[in-house]
Design an enzyme around this catalytic site. Structure first.
Site, PDB file in Angstrom:
ATOM      1  N   GLY A  87       0.934  -1.392   0.363  1.00 42.01           N
ATOM      2  CA  GLY A  87      -0.177   0.041  -0.016  1.00 42.01           C
ATOM      3  C   GLY A  87       0.630   1.096   0.198  1.00 42.01           C
ATOM      4  N   CYS A 114       5.296  -5.793   1.357  1.00 46.12           N
ATOM      5  CA  CYS A 114       5.937  -4.788   1.102  1.00 46.12           C
ATOM      6  C   CYS A 114       5.308  -3.546   2.541  1.00 46.12           C
ATOM      7  CB  CYS A 114       5.352  -4.247   0.101  1.00 46.12           C
ATOM      8  SG  CYS A 114       5.744  -2.514  -0.474  1.00 46.12           S
ATOM      9  N   TYR A 115       4.404  -3.268   2.398  1.00 48.45           N
ATOM     10  CA  TYR A 115       3.703  -2.309   3.870  1.00 48.45           C
ATOM     11  C   TYR A 115       3.028  -3.791   4.221  1.00 48.45           C
ATOM     12  CZ  TYR A 115      -0.174   0.295   6.212  1.00 48.45           C
ATOM     13  OH  TYR A 115      -0.370   1.469   7.433  1.00 48.45           O
ATOM     14  N   HIS A 206       8.046  -7.692  -3.451  1.00 50.01           N
ATOM     15  CA  HIS A 206       6.771  -7.674  -3.952  1.00 50.01           C
ATOM     16  C   HIS A 206       6.204  -8.767  -4.811  1.00 50.01           C
ATOM     17  CE1 HIS A 206       4.494  -4.009  -3.592  1.00 50.01           C
ATOM     18  NE2 HIS A 206       5.497  -3.713  -3.228  1.00 50.01           N
ATOM     19  N   GLU A 208       4.197 -10.456  -5.662  1.00 52.51           N
ATOM     20  CA  GLU A 208       2.963 -10.710  -6.926  1.00 52.51           C
ATOM     21  C   GLU A 208       3.238  -9.930  -8.274  1.00 52.51           C
ATOM     22  OE1 GLU A 208       3.482  -8.346  -4.480  1.00 52.51           O
ATOM     23  OE2 GLU A 208       1.942  -6.335  -4.704  1.00 52.51           O
ATOM     24  N   ASP A 264     -20.139 -11.549 -19.949  1.00 53.56           N
ATOM     25  CA  ASP A 264     -20.878 -12.142 -18.732  1.00 53.56           C
ATOM     26  C   ASP A 264     -22.373 -12.329 -18.625  1.00 53.56           C
ATOM     27  OD1 ASP A 264     -18.620 -10.842 -17.727  1.00 53.56           O
ATOM     28  OD2 ASP A 264     -19.107  -8.751 -17.279  1.00 53.56           O
ATOM     29  N   LYS A 411     -12.671 -11.020 -14.504  1.00 52.52           N
ATOM     30  CA  LYS A 411     -12.855 -11.400 -15.844  1.00 52.52           C
ATOM     31  C   LYS A 411     -12.516 -12.355 -16.464  1.00 52.52           C
ATOM     32  CE  LYS A 411     -15.687  -9.416 -18.910  1.00 52.52           C
ATOM     33  NZ  LYS A 411     -16.707  -9.150 -19.342  1.00 52.52           N
TER      34      LYS A 411
END
Ligand code: XMP
Length: 566
Positions: A87, A114-115, A206, A208, A264, A411
């Site tokens: 963050g 991180c944060y 990070h 990710e 969708d 999605k």
């Protein structure tokens, strides 16, 4: 509705916020979560989403929770593991996002990024400070040599040196008790830390982010080595599990669904049909602004292939009348949206009369819609819950309970579901297409003649650029390679120009070709199409579409332009 919510399903694709909704209905609650799930604490917009995606890529179900959820509320959700996201804030800042310290006493394995590392350290008795110079971008990480680092389950099977992605000014400068340093960089002595006994792990970098060389491996190590989870969030399980939940919610009741031809709503239809068969009725309101062959595809797939009870409402004339002489794009959107619900509820009333009434309205709301609107179902505080745009203006005296079976899917998961359920790929990989359709790609007033011209020109643009994308795919092996077109279409402006065809002077409309490279529609660049492709599009349009004598190519990025013209 926000113009940008292009991922939205049928119903809110065409609904415009300007026609203020009378009633908003809370969706049916999720019957139960999958037995294993990772709670991702989101400390800053977008970080949590990416982490949740990465966890799901490893076939483990994950959900984003508000970072200030109470330990009790979290415990009630029974997460198998917790991940604390990064963050942008500084942990000691007055308005920094905080978390309930009792979360650290629940005995659930925790991984902080991180944060997430900083808040773990600050809460557990360590300290965080400003580094002299921040660290942004790739950094060389060196694993520590102490016993804890060597035995680290999270770093298992990763090399001594690895590239990681950093983005920080603050860093942990004092470890909490019981923690060891497991790696460092030249600028950051505590690039990661852990307390294996408490199953608490954290990185300043990070994992990710794709640029972190072994990021996915670290995450996998945490989920499977530390938390001992099973990768069971697979397509077959997802379909079975989701269908079971739909059946548990719906029972014997009837369900109605607004089918638009979009991704969708089509996937919801296929899924609901798999779950409850003919208890589902689909209503396809054909406003006449779809592209060439799209209404036929809806019929073919749902009527012939799936044999779903389908009501095709031919409202083309009604919509043309409604838009007669309307030139303002927002007014077009408003009229189309309002009329959609009017037509839809008229049909719903007919379908209910004399039979067992319909109890549920199924909607194609997807997870990003939910995240966008606050942590609605995650136990978050009421103040964090904003109403999301998917509001339905029920007429006086009408009410349906909502069922939103895709509300926990991203999605690309929705697309994968669609493929697994047997929907054709041209439906599943359909480009983003505005709810108001071709009506906002005709600049100025909409007429039947203009619609016919635009539909024909648009079909040529799509045919040629589908072929171009396919060629790029054959050459590169990648679907979204550099210069592949992401969205492409034709626009019909409200002007005429002089031309000459044979020996005759013409005075006809031009057609604008818009083709962009993008990944999320937030920004876009015009596609650098080869001249031969542009030339083929141009000569085909002027020779095949009566009434168009000129073709121009839009070479403006977004920003400053938008993708659509209206
Ligand atoms: P713009 O034109 O704002 O579009 O760059 C961004 C993305 O959103 C789509 N779009 C819409 N989608 N209803 C929708 O469902 C709309 O009114 C609408 N307007 C734009 C557009 O096609 C692009 O993908």
């Amino acid at each position: 509705m926000s113009k940008d919510s292009f991922t939205s399903p049928a119903a809110h694709d065409v609904f415009d916020a300007a026609s203020t909704p009378k009633t908003a209905s809370a969706p049916a609650p999720l019957a139960s979560r999958p037995s294993q799930f990772v709670a991702v604490f989101d400390f800053g917009a977008q970080y949590g989403q990416l982490i949740a995606r990465r966890v799901r890529d490893l076939h483990v179900y994950s959900e984003i929770v508000p970072c200030d959820i109470s330990a009790d509320a979290l415990a009630a959700m029974k997460p198998s593991a917790i991940i604390l996201s990064g963050g942008p804030a500084s942990v000691y800042a007055q308005d920094a996002p905080h978390m309930d310290p009792a979360v650290f006493t629940l005995g659930i394995p925790i991984f902080g990024f991180c944060y997430g590392q900083q808040i773990m350290a600050a809460t557990l008795g360590g300290a965080v400070g400003h580094t002299e110079k921040g660290e942004y971008g790739p950094a060389q990480l060196e694993r520590a040599q102490n016993d804890a680092a060597v035995a680290s389950l999270v770093f298992a099977d990763t090399p001594q040196e690895q590239t990681v992605w950093m983005s920080h000014r603050d860093a942990v400068n004092k470890l909490p008790e019981g923690f060891s340093v497991t790696s460092s960089t030249a600028v950051c002595p505590i690039a990661s830390m852990e307390c294996a006994a408490k199953k608490m792990y954290a990185t300043q970098f990070h994992p990710e982010v794709r640029h972190t060389q072994y990021g996915q491996q670290l995450l996998s190590n945490f989920l499977f080595n530390v938390c001992k989870l099973t990768p069971n969030w697979t397509m077959d399980n997802i379909i079975d599990d989701t269908c079971a939940r739909i059946r548990a919610t719906v029972g014997k009741s009837r369900v109605i669904l607004a089918l638009s031809g979009g991704v969708d709503s089509s996937v919801v239809a296929a899924l609901m049909h798999r779950a409850i068969g003919n208890q589902l009725t689909c209503v396809f309101v054909n406003h006449g602004f779809l592209r060439k062959d799209e209404p036929e595809l809806v019929e073919e797939v749902f009527h012939k292939q799936f044999n779903v009870p389908l009501v095709h409402v031919h409202a083309e004339e009604r919509y043309l009348e409604l838009l007669r002489d309307v030139t303002d794009p927002e007014e077009k959107r408003r009229r189309i949206g309002t009329e959609f619900w009017k037509v839809f509820f008229e049909e719903a009333a007919k379908l209910s009369s004399g039979k067992e009434p319909i109890r549920y309205l199924a909607q194609g709301t997807i997870y990003p819609d939910i995240i966008e609107s606050g942590a609605r179902k995650t136990g978050g505080k009421a103040s964090t819950i904003k109403s999301h745009h998917n509001l339905i203006p029920f007429p006086e005296g009408v009410h349906f309970d909502l069922i939103e079976p895709l509300d926990h899917f991203f999605k690309d998961e929705v697309r994968a579901l669609g493929c697994a359920l047997g929907l054709p790929s041209r439906m599943v990989y359909r480009q983003p297409f505005p709810g108001p359709g071709l009506a906002i790609r005709i600049i100025g007033a909409v007429t039947a003649e203009k619609l016919e011209q635009l539909r024909a020109a648009d079909a040529i643009v799509r045919e040629e650029l589908d072929a171009y994308n396919e060629r790029l795919f054959q050459e590169t092996g990648e679907r979204n390679s550099q210069h592949a077109c992401w969205q492409y279409f034709a626009v019909l402006p409200d002007i005429k120009s002089v031309g000459v065809m044979g020996d005759e002077r013409t005075y006809q409309r031009p057609c604008i070709v818009r083709a962009v490279e993008s990944s999320d529609a937030m920004t876009a660049d015009w596609a650098k199409l080869p001249f031969d492709v542009l030339s083929a599009i141009s000569s085909r349009i002027v020779s095949e579409v009566a009434g168009i004598n000129r073709v121009v190519y839009d070479i403006t990025p977004k920003p400053p332009a938008t993708i659509e013209w209206e």
